[in-house]
Enzyme design. Structure first.
Site, PDB file in Angstrom:
ATOM      1  CB  THR A  11      -0.914   0.017   1.244  1.00 43.76           C
ATOM      2  OG1 THR A  11      -0.117   0.347   2.399  1.00 43.76           O
ATOM      3  CG2 THR A  11      -1.581  -1.328   1.464  1.00 43.76           C
ATOM      4  CB  CYS A  12       0.188   4.861  -0.104  1.00 41.54           C
ATOM      5  SG  CYS A  12      -1.024   5.104   1.204  1.00 41.54           S
TER       6      CYS A  12
ATOM      7  CB  SER B  48      -3.270   2.690   9.813  1.00 36.95           C
ATOM      8  OG  SER B  48      -3.802   1.477   9.349  1.00 36.95           O
TER       9      SER B  48
ATOM     10  CD  GLU C 223      -9.525   4.065   1.985  1.00 37.86           C
ATOM     11  OE1 GLU C 223      -8.458   3.855   1.379  1.00 37.86           O
ATOM     12  OE2 GLU C 223     -10.239   5.054   1.781  1.00 37.86           O
TER      13      GLU C 223
ATOM     14  CD  GLN D  90      -5.102  -0.639   1.211  1.00 31.56           C
ATOM     15  OE1 GLN D  90      -4.686  -0.657   2.371  1.00 31.56           O
ATOM     16  NE2 GLN D  90      -4.904   0.407   0.420  1.00 31.56           N
TER      17      GLN D  90
ATOM     18  N   GLY E  45      -9.142   8.459  -9.825  1.00 32.86           N
ATOM     19  CA  GLY E  45      -9.308   7.184  -9.134  1.00 32.86           C
ATOM     20  C   GLY E  45     -10.008   7.383  -7.805  1.00 32.86           C
TER      21      GLY E  45
ATOM     22  CB  ILE F 218      -6.895   8.571  -3.516  1.00 34.14           C
ATOM     23  CG1 ILE F 218      -6.585   7.294  -2.736  1.00 34.14           C
ATOM     24  CG2 ILE F 218      -6.323   9.781  -2.786  1.00 34.14           C
ATOM     25  CD1 ILE F 218      -5.102   7.022  -2.568  1.00 34.14           C
TER      26      ILE F 218
END
Length: 417
Positions: free
Chosen positions: A57-58, A113, A120, A124, A195, A197
């Site tokens: 993920t980011c 996180s 979210e 994922q 997208g 986001i």
């Protein structure tokens, strides 16, 4: 792949990097695309590594699975990414056994996180493990563990306020704009990349800030056109990107391209601009800030924005940890009993063998009715198994000792035969 029931939990590892020790640029160099993920899973199967899945993920790149040495997992990540393996080893964390399991629970519930309680992440995880299962890399252990994590995540969301309120990178961008650009209603806003986001950020800006002068640019024009028509916004073709960049006052970049597509040369003759890069890896070239009239903010800076919602969430952490502990103990109990079940089955098979021999002897002697003896002896066998299993369940602290003793007894019996 091999069945994970034969794997020792001590060889279950997680290796990864996340936002705590790396910036977005480093994480971007170790991000794993869907194609790279598929290739990595093929490597795992070739190396006979079990129950492997990757979470990219980011905010993190993590690989989970069984391996004799966690370095095997490190090497698979490094082979599929452009980052330096020595750097990864320096910055990565390794957790094994119960610590690795606990880490997955904390990641899946948003406790680990960058923004506490980010919900979210569980989607994922679900997508990552579904892909691993489709590619034959998810065994019974990992699937059971992930299902438990999904259940715990749902319980924490419903029974605590850990995910209450609106805190996300998209909303953090809105909060920053609210304080930094007081006259935002007079600004022209451009979104590059329509997208999830990007859409969420624009929706939040419209709902909380009342902005309306928004233009959308996306590589696939139809996507921009559809979202624009739903919300009364303007859109433009990707070929007009430079023109739209120069026209805008505030630029949101969420294009998720593999390399920067917003470049220094785009702004040679433009006026002052605020650019917010929501992409990982970064989609805005770092040298754009060499223009004195350009301000650039990325996701790492946005995630530092704290407010009363995060303070409220922090108070819910003990409740969440308590729920995790309860369900993690249930999972570990399942794992221990699953391991014991192999020995108990061997015991039952041995008793069945004794039973068959004894029945045959009685049958040869023709002293009793065969069906009566079979019924009685079968009940005896099941009662013996139930007694042993019950003892193991009641005294979990001694269960390994009991199982080892039972195993030794019947191994000795085999040798005597």
């Amino acid at each position: 792949m091999q069945g994970s029931q034969s794997k020792d939990i001590a060889h279950y590892h997680i290796v990864g990097i996340n936002y705590k020790k790396t910036d977005a640029a480093i994480r971007g160099s170790f991000a794993i695309s869907q194609a790279q993920y598929g290739q990595l899973l093929e490597q795992a199967k070739t190396a006979y590594l079990d129950d492997v899945f990757v979470l990219s993920t980011c905010n993190r790149t993590e690989i989970y699975g069984f391996a004799e040495d966690p370095q095997q997992l490190v090497e698979m990540v490094c082979r599929q990414t452009e980052g330096d393996c020595n750097l990864f080893s320096q910055l990565s964390y390794v957790k094994s056994g119960e610590e690795a399991i606990k880490h997955l629970y904390q990641v899946g519930t948003g406790l680990d996180s960058q923004i506490l309680g980010d919900y979210e992440i569980i989607g994922q995880i679900r997508n990552a493990t579904r892909f691993a299962k489709t590619n034959g890399c998810l065994g019974g252990f990992q699937e059971r563990l992930v299902n438990s994590v999904l259940q715990v995540s749902k319980l924490i969301k419903n029974e605590t306020a850990l995910s209450a309120g609106t805190v996300s990178v998209a909303f953090a961008a809105v909060r920053m704009l609210e304080y930094k650009v007081p006259d935002i209603l007079n600004k022209k806003i451009l979104l590059v990349g329509v997208g999830k986001i990007g859409r969420n950020t624009i929706k939040n800006m419209m709902d909380y800030l009342g902005v309306a002068d928004v233009t959308l640019v996306n590589r696939t024009l139809a996507v921009a056109e559809e979202f624009a028509s739903q919300h009364g916004l303007r859109y433009a073709p990707y070929e007009n990107l430079k023109e739209e960049l120069n026209r805008a006052d505030i630029i949101l970049v969420a294009s998720n391209a593999p390399e920067p597509n917003i470049l220094k040369q785009h702004f040679e003759s433009s006026g002052p601009k605020l650019i917010i890069d929501l992409s990982i890896p970064f989609n805005v070239a770092p040298d754009v800030v060499e223009h004195p009239h350009i301000s650039l903010v990325n996701v790492d800076e946005l995630s530092k924005i704290q407010d009363e919602t995060l303070q409220m969430r922090q108070q819910e952490v003990p409740k969440a940890l308590s729920i995790i502990e309860e369900h993690m103990n249930e999972f570990l109990y399942w794992y221990k009993m699953r391991k014991h079940a192999v020995v108990l089955k061997a015991v039952k098979d041995k008793l069945q063998e004794i039973h068959t021999k004894e029945i045959q002897q009685q049958k040869n002697g023709a002293q009793y009715k065969l069906e009566d003896m079979e019924a009685v002896s079968s009940r005896i066998i099941q009662k013996m198994i139930n007694l042993m299993a019950g003892k193991v369940r009641r005294e979990t602290d001694k269960s390994d000792q009991y199982i080892s003793m039972i195993n030794d007894i019947f191994e000795a019996g085999v040798k005597q035969d």
